[in-house]
Design a protein around this motif. Sequence first.
Motif: not given
Length: 205
Positions: A44-58
């Motif tokens: 997965i590539m996340i563009l504009g990841i900022a503070g990583g909101n959502g990464l806990e769902h990986i």
Amino acid sequence: MSNPWEKIELSDYENHMSLENVYQLQILNKMMQEQFETYDINTIMILGIAGGNGLEHIDKSKIKKVYGIDVNQEFLIECEKRYKELGDVFETICTDLLDDNLQLPCSDFLVADLLVEYIGYECFQKIVRLVKPLYISCIIQINTGDSFVSDSPYIHAFDCLEEVHHQMEEKNLIDCMAKIGYQIKQTMDEELPNGKKFIRLDFIR
């Protein structure tokens, strides 16, 4: 020329986005979980990841690599601190997506949430050609008022973004992706408390 996103403080961004009358951080988190769970992919590539909101769902048992892309190095440093448990699965790349000499790795799945409006359709097409994803999922914001930034005590922290913001239209994004071989697969909406709306558009090559 520096990118205005380099001037934004992460605390201002996240505090603004999570306010009850904005509630975008929370809605994005829910929508990102759905994005990550939709497709059978390894990278997965996340563009504009900022503070990583959502990464806990990986799900590390399924996902072998997550690339977090942002122009703001401080955002990426904070991401790495927050999500140490992802280990080698998570790799950050600090780069300006508007750079003429942009280089990015390939990825099965490209996620661009509230991002295309800051780079424009043509730049996004260029990125897609570089990354060569099988699937793309974008979230765009539809505005009902004059401002693309919701009113809050932090609103003036984002004044600098006016110079790079492009108003998004669902049909225009679909047409832009079709021109480079990506067909719309599904769309879904999420209403926001201040009359704005998020639209998720997924594409397949």
